[in-house]
Structure formats: structure tokens, C-alpha cells
Scaffold this motif. Structure first.
Motif: not given
Length: 226
Positions: A97-101, A115-117, A121-127
Motif C-alpha cells: 500500500y498504497p495500491n491502485k487495483l 497480494s492475494e489477488l 505483482f502487487y507492489g509499487c502502487f499498481d500491477w
């Protein structure tokens, strides 16, 4: 075969120069977009370049786009500079986090953490920024093999690229609602990452390319359909 599709046949004599140019322009895009993902408690080992240095890199990219290309000697990035640039994804690949899904929900069962989804590639704000960051690490390690930087990248990749994690990443893309997820910018960075991993397999014997391939194959197939 898949290797030829991802790798192409670059001229040997221009490989390093092209690699430097790609790294030069790509790290500017990545770093400028990710600065706010670092907090004041970030490990000192991952200290970023000063803002003045980033502005110089950005100006250099602007000059290159206008045709003012620096001399070959000016394109060389030394180890310390590349290690400093790689410090950002070495840190933020695991910053959730922060994260833009940018996610289309089909039902409440998909209300999961980043991180579950996306267990890789869950870090660094977005995929796509996470994929981009992994590409930067792969490219940096290729430029400076047998160094502490390359060892650090290998340690991260060994943890990141597992069959179980790739299966979960693929499962997300196979959802009907995700057919357009990260199209086409994120897809392009995934293919570029796969290309680097294919090269790494030839040069170091790593197996990350084989592990990631099911996800990349799916994206390439979807891209061709699109």
C-alpha cells in the motif's frame, strides 16, 4: 518457439547500447511514478537518487526524443548508478500500500487484498508498475552479473517467481471481467519482462522464464485475439 517470439535477434554489437538506452528511459518513467511509494522508514540500502539527478535523467530523455542524442560514452551507466536505480523496485516490490487495483468486481468474494489477488505483482502502487519494476531488476542484473546487485535480484526473483504464485496471477486474468485488465500497457511490460527472463535463462541457467511463461502465454494469446 516461445524463445524466438520473446527474444528476437538483436545485433550483438549493439546489444549493450540498446540495453542502456532502454534502461535509461524506462527507469525515468518508473522512478518518477513511484517516489511516493517509499516512506521515510525505507531501508538505507534502498536509498533513491537525489531529485536533481532524476531531473537530469528526465531532461536527457526529453533531449533524446527531440533528436539530441548524447555520445555513446554518455549513455553508459556505471554500477553505482544502476544499483541506486534498482533500489526502488528492490524495496517497493513488496510494498502493498498504497495500491491502485483498477479492478472490476464480479461479487464480494473478489474483495481481496492486492497480494492475494496478485501474489507476484502487487507492489509499487499498481500491477503494471510492479511488472515494470521486475523488468528493471532483470535488466540491471543482466548488465552487471556476478555482483551484489545481481545476487539481490536473484534472491527476490527466487521468492517471487514460483509456480503457485504464477497460477494465482493467471487465475485473475482468466476471469471474464479481467479480459481487458492492463490492456495493453501492462501486457507489453509483461512481455518485456519475459524477454529478459528468457535471456537470463540462456546466460545464467535461471528457470524464472519457464515459471512465468504460462501467464505470459495467456496474455500474448489474449493480445492476438484483441
Amino acid at each position: 518457439g516461445i524463445n524466438a517470439e520473446y527474444m528476437g535477434r538483436p545485433k550483438v554489437q549493439s546489444f549493450r547500447k540498446k540495453g542502456m538506452m532502454k534502461l535509461f528511459s524506462s527507469v525515468v518513467l518508473f522512478v518518477l511514478g513511484q517516489i511516493y511509494c517509499l516512506d521515510e522508514n525505507a531501508n538505507e540500502n534502498f536509498k533513491l537518487m537525489d531529485w536533481s539527478n532524476l531531473k537530469q535523467l528526465q531532461q536527457g530523455m526529453t533531449n533524446a526524443r527531440s533528436g539530441d542524442v548524447p555520445k555513446d560514452s554518455d549513455l553508459d551507466l556505471d554500477y553505482d548508478t544502476v544499483a541506486r536505480l534498482a533500489g526502488l523496485p528492490l524495496h517497493c516490490h513488496s510494498v502493498e500500500y498504497p495500491n491502485k487495483l483498477n479492478q472490476v468486481l464480479q461479487d464480494e468474494s473478489e474483495l481481496l487484498s492486492p497480494s492475494e489477488l496478485h501474489p507476484i505483482f502487487y507492489g509499487c502502487f499498481d500491477w503494471h508498475s510492479s511488472v515494470h519494476g521486475h523488468w528493471l531488476l532483470a535488466r540491471a542484473a543482466a548488465l552487471f552479473p556476478d555482483t551484489d546487485l545481481a545476487q539481490n535480484v536473484s534472491a527476490v526473483f527466487n521468492e517471487q517467481f514460483t509456480a503457485e504464485k504464477v497460477e494465482q496471477e493467471l487465475k485473475y486474468f482468466q476471469r471474464k471481467a479481467a479480459s481487458a485488465f492492463e490492456r495493453t500497457y501492462g501486457w507489453a511490460w509483461l512481455v518485456k519482462l519475459q524477454e529478459e527472463l528468457e535471456k537470463s535463462a540462456l546466460e545464467t541457467g535461471s528457470s524464472w522464464n519457464v515459471i512465468l511463461r504460462p501467464l505470459t502465454d495467456h496474455v500474448v494469446s489474449t493480445w492476438k485475439t484483441f
